[in-house]
Write an enzyme that holds these catalytic residues in place. Sequence first.
Site, PDB file in Angstrom:
ATOM      1  N   ASP A  26      40.909  30.969  37.912  1.00 20.10           N
ATOM      2  CA  ASP A  26      41.993  30.659  37.047  1.00 20.10           C
ATOM      3  C   ASP A  26      42.067  29.105  36.836  1.00 20.10           C
ATOM      4  OD1 ASP A  26      44.539  31.041  35.973  1.00 20.10           O
ATOM      5  OD2 ASP A  26      45.478  31.551  37.951  1.00 20.10           O
ATOM      6  N   SER A  78      39.896  38.976  42.808  1.00 26.84           N
ATOM      7  CA  SER A  78      40.473  39.272  44.471  1.00 26.84           C
ATOM      8  C   SER A  78      39.518  38.852  45.343  1.00 26.84           C
ATOM      9  CB  SER A  78      41.018  40.549  44.704  1.00 26.84           C
ATOM     10  OG  SER A  78      42.103  40.939  44.123  1.00 26.84           O
ATOM     11  N   THR A  79      38.198  38.460  44.992  1.00 25.45           N
ATOM     12  CA  THR A  79      37.183  38.205  46.064  1.00 25.45           C
ATOM     13  C   THR A  79      37.049  36.817  46.706  1.00 25.45           C
ATOM     14  OG1 THR A  79      35.324  37.721  44.452  1.00 25.45           O
ATOM     15  CG2 THR A  79      35.631  40.001  45.345  1.00 25.45           C
ATOM     16  N   GLY A  80      38.012  35.863  46.028  1.00 19.79           N
ATOM     17  CA  GLY A  80      38.068  34.523  46.095  1.00 19.79           C
ATOM     18  C   GLY A  80      39.228  34.415  47.310  1.00 19.79           C
ATOM     19  N   ASN A 129      47.687  34.942  39.310  1.00 15.04           N
ATOM     20  CA  ASN A 129      48.669  35.202  40.241  1.00 15.04           C
ATOM     21  C   ASN A 129      49.831  35.928  39.519  1.00 15.04           C
ATOM     22  OD1 ASN A 129      50.352  32.878  39.569  1.00 15.04           O
ATOM     23  ND2 ASN A 129      48.503  31.726  40.368  1.00 15.04           N
ATOM     24  N   ILE A 158      32.200  32.363  34.313  1.00 14.06           N
ATOM     25  CA  ILE A 158      32.674  33.071  33.198  1.00 14.06           C
ATOM     26  C   ILE A 158      33.099  32.152  32.017  1.00 14.06           C
ATOM     27  CG2 ILE A 158      35.272  32.876  34.343  1.00 14.06           C
ATOM     28  CD1 ILE A 158      34.861  36.091  33.855  1.00 14.06           C
TER      29      ILE A 158
HETATM   30  N1  AR6 Z   1      33.182  32.025  36.994  1.00 14.15           N
HETATM   31  C1  AR6 Z   1      32.936  33.276  37.500  1.00 14.15           C
HETATM   32  N2  AR6 Z   1      33.351  33.352  38.612  1.00 14.15           N
HETATM   33  C2  AR6 Z   1      33.898  32.274  39.298  1.00 14.15           C
HETATM   34  C3  AR6 Z   1      34.477  31.190  38.932  1.00 14.15           C
HETATM   35  C4  AR6 Z   1      33.768  30.797  37.650  1.00 14.15           C
HETATM   36  N3  AR6 Z   1      34.157  29.848  36.915  1.00 14.15           N
HETATM   37  N4  AR6 Z   1      34.931  30.274  40.044  1.00 14.15           N
HETATM   38  C5  AR6 Z   1      35.234  31.004  41.043  1.00 14.15           C
HETATM   39  N5  AR6 Z   1      34.595  32.360  40.815  1.00 14.15           N
HETATM   40  P1  AR6 Z   1      39.480  33.426  42.927  1.00 14.15           P
HETATM   41  P2  AR6 Z   1      41.393  35.540  43.570  1.00 14.15           P
HETATM   42  C6  AR6 Z   1      34.567  33.591  41.626  1.00 14.15           C
HETATM   43  O1  AR6 Z   1      39.801  32.708  44.077  1.00 14.15           O
HETATM   44  O2  AR6 Z   1      40.676  35.810  44.829  1.00 14.15           O
HETATM   45  C7  AR6 Z   1      43.847  31.507  41.908  1.00 14.15           C
HETATM   46  O3  AR6 Z   1      44.501  30.207  42.659  1.00 14.15           O
HETATM   47  C8  AR6 Z   1      34.691  33.317  42.968  1.00 14.15           C
HETATM   48  O4  AR6 Z   1      33.634  33.061  43.553  1.00 14.15           O
HETATM   49  O5  AR6 Z   1      39.425  32.786  41.789  1.00 14.15           O
HETATM   50  O6  AR6 Z   1      41.627  36.871  42.683  1.00 14.15           O
HETATM   51  C9  AR6 Z   1      44.881  32.325  41.299  1.00 14.15           C
HETATM   52  O7  AR6 Z   1      45.971  31.596  40.547  1.00 14.15           O
HETATM   53  C10 AR6 Z   1      35.174  34.657  43.466  1.00 14.15           C
HETATM   54  O8  AR6 Z   1      34.299  35.565  43.863  1.00 14.15           O
HETATM   55  O9  AR6 Z   1      40.489  34.705  42.414  1.00 14.15           O
HETATM   56  C11 AR6 Z   1      45.523  33.054  42.377  1.00 14.15           C
HETATM   57  O10 AR6 Z   1      46.499  32.466  42.949  1.00 14.15           O
HETATM   58  C12 AR6 Z   1      35.989  35.442  42.313  1.00 14.15           C
HETATM   59  O11 AR6 Z   1      35.538  34.398  41.279  1.00 14.15           O
HETATM   60  C13 AR6 Z   1      44.322  33.355  43.082  1.00 14.15           C
HETATM   61  O12 AR6 Z   1      43.716  32.275  43.282  1.00 14.15           O
HETATM   62  C14 AR6 Z   1      37.578  35.194  42.550  1.00 14.15           C
HETATM   63  O13 AR6 Z   1      38.179  34.047  43.263  1.00 14.15           O
HETATM   64  C15 AR6 Z   1      43.572  34.747  42.897  1.00 14.15           C
HETATM   65  O14 AR6 Z   1      42.677  34.735  43.878  1.00 14.15           O
END
Ligand code: AR6
Length: 168
Positions: A36, A120-122, A26, A13
């Site tokens: 993030d 939310s999917t990570g 968060n 992204i």
């Molecule tokens: N570009 C696009 N998508 C990505 C990238 C990227 N560079 N990196 C990861 N993803 P997550 P959440 C995808 O964990 O579940 C953080 O620590 C990844 O594969 O980033 O909303 C925050 O500070 C997944 O499908 O976000 C919060 O504490 C998606 O992005 C917490 O994680 C979201 O994964 C939020 O968790």
Amino acid sequence: MDRSRIEVVLGDITAQQVEAIVNAANNALAGGGGVDGAIHRAAGAELLHAACRELGGCATGDAKATPGFALGAEWIIHTVGPVWHGGSKGEAGLLASCYRRCLELADDLGARSVAFPAISTGVYGYPRDLAAEVAVTTLLATDSRVELVRLVAFDQANFEHMKSALGG
Ligand code: AR6
């Protein structure tokens, strides 16, 4: 919005050439891993941390904006998705609210192109197929002046989920 304004891509992204990119943040807007962490690194962690501190946190389902700093994007829209607890804790409504609020904020900022990660999917554990359905359904049901919504999948599996939610 019309389906023709939504596209799905596979990629990072932080590399998207759009006016606003959405961060999966968060409640404290304190930075973290995943998207993030990548956004903080690409924007310049020090400046972005300082801008986030001034926002005073963000409720789950809400969104707040900062400048994009060193990113190509002019704006970062920080939204806080729900942690998945099995689906009976209002997760779908909160996730839908993230997409709606991001579009509202994009309209307020005058941003015409917005890239979303799969919120939310990570770390937060939302099942990816269900999250893709919520994302697409909500975008289609929301009126906005945004002309391009780019859903950015970071891996092939999520790309397939998003494509199939969009019906293609
Ligand atoms: N570009 C696009 N998508 C990505 C990238 C990227 N560079 N990196 C990861 N993803 P997550 P959440 C995808 O964990 O579940 C953080 O620590 C990844 O594969 O980033 O909303 C925050 O500070 C997944 O499908 O976000 C919060 O504490 C998606 O992005 C917490 O994680 C979201 O994964 C939020 O968790």
